[in-house]
Scaffold this motif. Structure first.
Motif, PDB file in Angstrom:
ATOM      1  N   GLY A 151       0.823  -1.202   0.000  1.00  0.00           N
ATOM      2  CA  GLY A 151       0.000   0.000   0.000  1.00  0.00           C
ATOM      3  C   GLY A 151       0.852   1.245   0.000  1.00  0.00           C
ATOM      4  N   PRO A 152       0.212   2.397   0.077  1.00  0.00           N
ATOM      5  CA  PRO A 152       0.931   3.677   0.015  1.00  0.00           C
ATOM      6  C   PRO A 152       1.888   3.838   1.191  1.00  0.00           C
ATOM      7  CG  PRO A 152      -1.438   3.982  -0.235  1.00  0.00           C
ATOM      8  CD  PRO A 152      -1.217   2.563   0.168  1.00  0.00           C
ATOM      9  N   THR A 153       2.979   4.549   0.945  1.00  0.00           N
ATOM     10  CA  THR A 153       3.940   4.833   2.007  1.00  0.00           C
ATOM     11  C   THR A 153       3.503   6.090   2.758  1.00  0.00           C
ATOM     12  OG1 THR A 153       5.309   6.253   0.608  1.00  0.00           O
ATOM     13  CG2 THR A 153       5.819   3.885   0.598  1.00  0.00           C
ATOM     14  N   ASN A 154       4.107   6.303   3.914  1.00  0.00           N
ATOM     15  CA  ASN A 154       3.812   7.518   4.682  1.00  0.00           C
ATOM     16  C   ASN A 154       4.123   8.765   3.873  1.00  0.00           C
ATOM     17  OD1 ASN A 154       2.910   6.165   6.931  1.00  0.00           O
ATOM     18  ND2 ASN A 154       4.915   6.157   7.929  1.00  0.00           N
ATOM     19  N   GLU A 155       5.210   8.707   3.090  1.00  0.00           N
ATOM     20  CA  GLU A 155       5.588   9.858   2.268  1.00  0.00           C
ATOM     21  C   GLU A 155       4.523  10.145   1.211  1.00  0.00           C
ATOM     22  OE1 GLU A 155       9.025  10.466  -0.914  1.00  0.00           O
ATOM     23  OE2 GLU A 155       9.795  10.243   1.137  1.00  0.00           O
ATOM     24  N   GLU A 156       4.003   9.085   0.590  1.00  0.00           N
ATOM     25  CA  GLU A 156       2.953   9.273  -0.402  1.00  0.00           C
ATOM     26  C   GLU A 156       1.699   9.855   0.253  1.00  0.00           C
ATOM     27  OE1 GLU A 156       3.828   5.792  -3.660  1.00  0.00           O
ATOM     28  OE2 GLU A 156       2.957   5.215  -1.752  1.00  0.00           O
ATOM     29  N   CYS A 157       1.364   9.378   1.433  1.00  0.00           N
ATOM     30  CA  CYS A 157       0.185   9.893   2.138  1.00  0.00           C
ATOM     31  C   CYS A 157       0.372  11.356   2.515  1.00  0.00           C
ATOM     32  CB  CYS A 157      -0.109   9.054   3.374  1.00  0.00           C
ATOM     33  SG  CYS A 157      -0.686   7.393   2.974  1.00  0.00           S
ATOM     34  N   ALA A 158       1.577  11.727   2.924  1.00  0.00           N
ATOM     35  CA  ALA A 158       1.850  13.124   3.266  1.00  0.00           C
ATOM     36  C   ALA A 158       1.591  14.015   2.058  1.00  0.00           C
ATOM     37  CB  ALA A 158       3.278  13.278   3.769  1.00  0.00           C
ATOM     38  N   ASP A 159       1.916  13.513   0.869  1.00  0.00           N
ATOM     39  CA  ASP A 159       1.658  14.280  -0.349  1.00  0.00           C
ATOM     40  C   ASP A 159       0.165  14.479  -0.582  1.00  0.00           C
ATOM     41  OD1 ASP A 159       4.367  14.446  -0.861  1.00  0.00           O
ATOM     42  OD2 ASP A 159       4.370  12.752  -2.269  1.00  0.00           O
ATOM     43  N   PHE A 160      -0.646  13.575  -0.078  1.00  0.00           N
ATOM     44  CA  PHE A 160      -2.087  13.654  -0.318  1.00  0.00           C
ATOM     45  C   PHE A 160      -2.834  14.506   0.710  1.00  0.00           C
ATOM     46  CE2 PHE A 160      -1.413  10.171  -3.220  1.00  0.00           C
ATOM     47  CZ  PHE A 160      -2.371  10.400  -4.191  1.00  0.00           C
ATOM     48  N   LEU A 161      -2.231  14.778   1.855  1.00  0.00           N
ATOM     49  CA  LEU A 161      -2.956  15.485   2.914  1.00  0.00           C
ATOM     50  C   LEU A 161      -3.510  16.823   2.453  1.00  0.00           C
ATOM     51  CD1 LEU A 161      -0.873  14.685   6.102  1.00  0.00           C
ATOM     52  CD2 LEU A 161      -3.068  13.730   5.382  1.00  0.00           C
ATOM     53  N   GLU A 162      -2.687  17.631   1.812  1.00  0.00           N
ATOM     54  CA  GLU A 162      -3.164  18.934   1.342  1.00  0.00           C
ATOM     55  C   GLU A 162      -4.246  18.759   0.285  1.00  0.00           C
ATOM     56  OE1 GLU A 162      -1.735  22.899  -1.081  1.00  0.00           O
ATOM     57  OE2 GLU A 162      -0.196  21.600  -0.239  1.00  0.00           O
ATOM     58  N   ARG A 163      -4.046  17.791  -0.603  1.00  0.00           N
ATOM     59  CA  ARG A 163      -5.040  17.571  -1.651  1.00  0.00           C
ATOM     60  C   ARG A 163      -6.353  17.049  -1.074  1.00  0.00           C
ATOM     61  NH1 ARG A 163      -2.494  14.774  -6.797  1.00  0.00           N
ATOM     62  NH2 ARG A 163      -1.288  13.517  -5.355  1.00  0.00           N
ATOM     63  N   ILE A 164      -6.283  16.287   0.011  1.00  0.00           N
ATOM     64  CA  ILE A 164      -7.510  15.820   0.667  1.00  0.00           C
ATOM     65  C   ILE A 164      -8.290  17.020   1.202  1.00  0.00           C
ATOM     66  CG2 ILE A 164      -8.385  14.606   2.712  1.00  0.00           C
ATOM     67  CD1 ILE A 164      -6.175  12.482   2.162  1.00  0.00           C
ATOM     68  N   MET A 165      -7.584  17.967   1.823  1.00  0.00           N
ATOM     69  CA  MET A 165      -8.254  19.163   2.341  1.00  0.00           C
ATOM     70  C   MET A 165      -8.851  19.973   1.195  1.00  0.00           C
ATOM     71  SD  MET A 165      -8.075  18.907   5.540  1.00  0.00           S
ATOM     72  CE  MET A 165      -8.697  20.510   5.952  1.00  0.00           C
ATOM     73  N   ARG A 166      -8.126  20.084   0.099  1.00  0.00           N
ATOM     74  CA  ARG A 166      -8.638  20.826  -1.058  1.00  0.00           C
ATOM     75  C   ARG A 166      -9.829  20.112  -1.690  1.00  0.00           C
ATOM     76  NH1 ARG A 166      -4.230  21.953  -4.983  1.00  0.00           N
ATOM     77  NH2 ARG A 166      -5.780  23.326  -5.901  1.00  0.00           N
ATOM     78  N   LEU A 167      -9.834  18.772  -1.632  1.00  0.00           N
ATOM     79  CA  LEU A 167     -10.986  18.004  -2.121  1.00  0.00           C
ATOM     80  C   LEU A 167     -12.215  18.329  -1.286  1.00  0.00           C
ATOM     81  CD1 LEU A 167     -12.171  15.639  -3.892  1.00  0.00           C
ATOM     82  CD2 LEU A 167     -11.515  14.144  -2.007  1.00  0.00           C
TER      83      LEU A 167
END
Length: 91
Positions: free
Chosen positions: A8-24
């Motif tokens: 599954g996704p790594t912590n680094e990949e998830c960190a990249d998604f945090l801002e995009r999740i908020m923008r979603l």
């Protein structure tokens, strides 16, 4: 940004998604980016939990912002903020 790992996704990949999740949540992403973020959320339980938590918090804040605090409470909060500001400027 799908993970190439079987784990599954790594912590680094998830960190990249945090801002995009908020923008979603705020409807600030283009449709193509929305699809990428949703696909990640569908495969990543930690990010799904963050997404659900942030949506819940935003809904509570939105609902609470329509209510007006009693005058006494607003005055106490204002005084407390001023006390903290004074302490900060003195240090």
């Amino acid at each position: 940004m799908a993970s190439t790992h079987d784990h599954g996704p790594t912590n680094e990949e998830c960190a990249d998604f945090l801002e995009r999740i908020m923008r979603l949540i705020d409807n600030e992403l283009e449709e193509g980016d929305c699809a990428v973020v949703r696909a990640h959320i569908d495969t990543c339980n930690p990010c799904l939990e963050r997404y659900d938590l942030q949506r819940t918090v935003k809904a509570l804040v939105a609902r609470s912002c329509s209510e007006k605090a009693p005058v006494e409470l607003r005055d106490r909060v204002r005084v407390r903020i001023q006390e903290i500001q004074v302490r900060i400027t003195e240090t």
